[in-house]
Write an enzyme that holds these catalytic residues in place. Structure first.
Site, PDB file in Angstrom:
ATOM      1  N   GLU A 191       0.824  -1.201   0.000  1.00 13.23           N
ATOM      2  CA  GLU A 191       0.000   0.000   0.000  1.00 13.23           C
ATOM      3  C   GLU A 191       0.863   1.258   0.000  1.00 13.23           C
ATOM      4  OE1 GLU A 191      -4.108  -1.519   1.989  1.00 13.23           O
ATOM      5  OE2 GLU A 191      -2.645  -0.746   3.375  1.00 13.23           O
TER       6      GLU A 191
ATOM      7  N   CYS B 240       3.556   8.526   1.136  1.00 12.93           N
ATOM      8  CA  CYS B 240       4.086   7.569   2.104  1.00 12.93           C
ATOM      9  C   CYS B 240       4.300   6.236   1.374  1.00 12.93           C
ATOM     10  CB  CYS B 240       3.089   7.435   3.246  1.00 12.93           C
ATOM     11  SG  CYS B 240       3.606   6.247   4.487  1.00 12.93           S
TER      12      CYS B 240
ATOM     13  N   CYS C 100       6.782  -7.013   7.143  1.00 14.99           N
ATOM     14  CA  CYS C 100       7.905  -6.499   7.934  1.00 14.99           C
ATOM     15  C   CYS C 100       8.355  -7.579   8.910  1.00 14.99           C
ATOM     16  CB  CYS C 100       7.487  -5.250   8.701  1.00 14.99           C
ATOM     17  SG  CYS C 100       8.876  -4.427   9.524  1.00 14.99           S
TER      18      CYS C 100
ATOM     19  N   CYS D  12       7.062  -5.258  15.657  1.00 15.96           N
ATOM     20  CA  CYS D  12       6.656  -4.276  16.664  1.00 15.96           C
ATOM     21  C   CYS D  12       5.188  -4.560  17.008  1.00 15.96           C
ATOM     22  CB  CYS D  12       6.805  -2.848  16.140  1.00 15.96           C
ATOM     23  SG  CYS D  12       8.484  -2.450  15.630  1.00 15.96           S
TER      24      CYS D  12
ATOM     25  N   CYS E 134       1.992  -2.548  15.522  1.00 19.56           N
ATOM     26  CA  CYS E 134       1.937  -2.241  14.089  1.00 19.56           C
ATOM     27  C   CYS E 134       1.232  -3.344  13.308  1.00 19.56           C
ATOM     28  CB  CYS E 134       3.358  -2.042  13.563  1.00 19.56           C
ATOM     29  SG  CYS E 134       3.402  -1.684  11.796  1.00 19.56           S
TER      30      CYS E 134
ATOM     31  N   CYS F 210      -0.929   5.770   9.948  1.00 15.43           N
ATOM     32  CA  CYS F 210       0.316   5.111  10.374  1.00 15.43           C
ATOM     33  C   CYS F 210       0.051   3.752  10.993  1.00 15.43           C
ATOM     34  CB  CYS F 210       0.960   5.933  11.494  1.00 15.43           C
ATOM     35  SG  CYS F 210       2.102   7.129  10.945  1.00 15.43           S
TER      36      CYS F 210
HETATM   37  N1  SAH Z   1       9.923   0.406   9.903  1.00 10.81           N
HETATM   38  C1  SAH Z   1       9.873   1.841   9.869  1.00 10.81           C
HETATM   39  C2  SAH Z   1       8.641   2.356   9.122  1.00 10.81           C
HETATM   40  C3  SAH Z   1       7.398   1.925   9.799  1.00 10.81           C
HETATM   41  S1  SAH Z   1       5.906   2.760   9.825  1.00 10.81           S
HETATM   42  C4  SAH Z   1       9.911   2.383  11.275  1.00 10.81           C
HETATM   43  O1  SAH Z   1       9.821   1.597  12.217  1.00 10.81           O
HETATM   44  O2  SAH Z   1      10.075   3.579  11.444  1.00 10.81           O
HETATM   45  C5  SAH Z   1       6.108   4.418  10.218  1.00 10.81           C
HETATM   46  C6  SAH Z   1       5.723   4.848  11.650  1.00 10.81           C
HETATM   47  O3  SAH Z   1       4.418   4.422  12.058  1.00 10.81           O
HETATM   48  C7  SAH Z   1       6.685   4.257  12.662  1.00 10.81           C
HETATM   49  O4  SAH Z   1       7.073   5.249  13.582  1.00 10.81           O
HETATM   50  C8  SAH Z   1       5.832   3.218  13.330  1.00 10.81           C
HETATM   51  O5  SAH Z   1       6.340   2.876  14.568  1.00 10.81           O
HETATM   52  C9  SAH Z   1       4.475   3.917  13.383  1.00 10.81           C
HETATM   53  N2  SAH Z   1       3.366   3.010  13.653  1.00 10.81           N
HETATM   54  C10 SAH Z   1       3.305   1.685  13.390  1.00 10.81           C
HETATM   55  N3  SAH Z   1       2.123   1.187  13.793  1.00 10.81           N
HETATM   56  C11 SAH Z   1       1.415   2.205  14.300  1.00 10.81           C
HETATM   57  C12 SAH Z   1       0.095   2.316  14.843  1.00 10.81           C
HETATM   58  N4  SAH Z   1      -0.727   1.274  14.908  1.00 10.81           N
HETATM   59  N5  SAH Z   1      -0.312   3.520  15.259  1.00 10.81           N
HETATM   60  C13 SAH Z   1       0.500   4.605  15.151  1.00 10.81           C
HETATM   61  N6  SAH Z   1       1.742   4.568  14.645  1.00 10.81           N
HETATM   62  C14 SAH Z   1       2.199   3.377  14.215  1.00 10.81           C
END
Ligand code: SAH
Length: 387
Positions: A105, A118, A125, A129, A132, A367
């Site tokens: 996406e 974005c 991934c 985390c 996410c 995000c």
């Molecule tokens: N792997 C990269 C890009 C990931 S997504 C990273 O970790 O930075 C981009 C941002 O969205 C990251 O800061 C991630 O931690 C955040 N993110 C992921 N899941 C989320 C959620 N459910 N709510 C809010 N932010 C989230």
């Protein structure tokens, strides 16, 4: 699919060399290999990325013989758009199908003075985390440089078309619009960890920065990373774009739980690497710390004070991201009052702290909500992971 969705399907021909992801150096090498002059690389880059052309026949300043030769051996091929959704706030999300059946996406976020794309860097991934949604899908594979830049190429083409199709546009305005930048910023904050797909991400970024392609400034291209420390060092040497660090915790104890990569590269090492990234260059002003607000996990006043102390003397601003829930997520977003209190503590400690606006939530474009469709190969974070 909502009423704003539409389906576009393109053709593919996997046997030929795909030139879409070649940066200038790679393109010059390709033309050298087929016995052509280096200036052809510049011509073809411009056709592909500035004019959105995917058919050699349209490259009118290239000789007919060379156009035929290129058509025989090469192609310009992007993933298929299988869904396009527009949110009430103007955010657009594309779902793209890749070779092999997975999908990714990409999200376009319009604001008053800029338009941000974005972009995803991996299918799924591996970092796992807990908060996410992409992580829940597991990891499948890295995107090629063509699949990464294709997201910008497709968005650019589509958005210029939107403007051109607007019947109120006069011809003069259409010409003006085609030259205007609709996408002014790119953030690698979609699916995946960009620094675990280093070479392909860097090649795609070269194209974003390349004057003969998109010509974006380094300040307007941001890599968001959970903190792959050795890759940050390499990135500084190869293309020192803007950085966003997904810190999300004021200490290792909390970060170990929500960002498992922290066990390999703990906070101290990560912040050291950030400091090094900015050393010796006065033009780069600051980086962004991303901090997702998770109720009862990392959002207390004590956590805010701890964070302020941790980041002391680092050239950064702090983005507080309200947690965006997804099905089966085990976390809750902090209350607005708690987020504001957290922000005030940071502000009083001298930081620029902003609460990130959630965009496109009616189409799950916020995000951490990007999911695509991943054939989970379940290669989660393991100690052997290499940048
Ligand atoms: N792997 C990269 C890009 C990931 S997504 C990273 O970790 O930075 C981009 C941002 O969205 C990251 O800061 C991630 O931690 C955040 N993110 C992921 N899941 C989320 C959620 N459910 N709510 C809010 N932010 C989230």
């Amino acid at each position: 699919m909502n009423s704003n969705s539409k389906i576009i399907v393109s053709q593919s021909s996997p046997a030929k060399i795909n030139l879409l992801g070649y940066d200038l150096a790679h393109m010059k090498a390709f033309f050298a290999e087929i016995g052509e002059k280096p200036f052809r690389a510049v011509q073809v880059l411009k056709w592909i990325h500035q004019f959105g052309v995917d058919d050699f026949a349209q490259m009118t300043n290239v000789s007919q013989a060379l156009r035929n030769k290129l058509a025989d051996i090469a192609q310009i091929r992007a993933p298929e758009i299988i869904m396009e959704q527009k949110a009430n706030d103007g955010t657009i999300k594309w779902l793209m199908r890749l070779d092999g059946g997975n999908s990714i996406e990409t999200v376009y976020i319009p604001e008053d003075n800029r338009g941000t794309l974005c972009v995803s860097s991996q299918v799924g991934c591996a970092l796992d985390c807990g908060f996410c949604s992409t992580a829940k899908q597991g990891f499948n594979r890295n995107l090629s440089s063509a699949e990464i830049i294709a997201q910008l190429w497709i968005a650019n083409r589509t958005l210029h078309q939107f403007e051109a199709n607007n019947e109120e546009s006069t011809t003069a305005k259409k010409v003006q619009d085609s030259k205007r930048r609709i996408i002014t910023n790119v953030v690698l904050m979609g699916m995946g960890e960009p620094l675990l797909n280093f070479d392909n991400v860097v090649e795609a970024i070269h194209l974003m920065l390349e004057d003969h392609a998109y010509g974006l400034s380094k300040r307007r291209v941001t890599i968001s990373t959970a903190g792959v420390v050795p890759a940050l060092k390499r990135l500084r040497e190869e293309c020192d774009v803007s950085l966003a660090i997904s810190l999300h915790a004021p200490n290792d104890q909390i970060r170990d739980q929500i960002v498992p990569l922290n066990k390999k590269y703990p906070i101290k090492e990560l912040l050291e690497a950030c400091r090094f990234y900015f050393s010796g260059d006065t033009k780069k002003k600051q980086f962004t710390i991303e901090y997702v607000m998770l109720a009862g996990i990392n959002d207390s006043e004590k956590n805010a004070r701890e964070l302020a102390a941790l980041l002391k003397k680092l050239p950064c601003k702090i983005n507080l991201i309200p947690f965006n829930p997804f099905p089966d997520s085990e976390f809750e977003c902090s209350k607005l009052q708690t987020i504001n209190r957290f922000k005030d503590i940071l502000y009083k400690a001298g930081y620029v702290a902003v609460v990130r606006k959630t965009r496109g939530d009616d189409i799950d474009a916020a995000c951490g909500q990007l999911a695509g469709k991943v054939k989970d190969k379940s290669r989660r974070l393991n100690p052997g992971i290499q940048p």
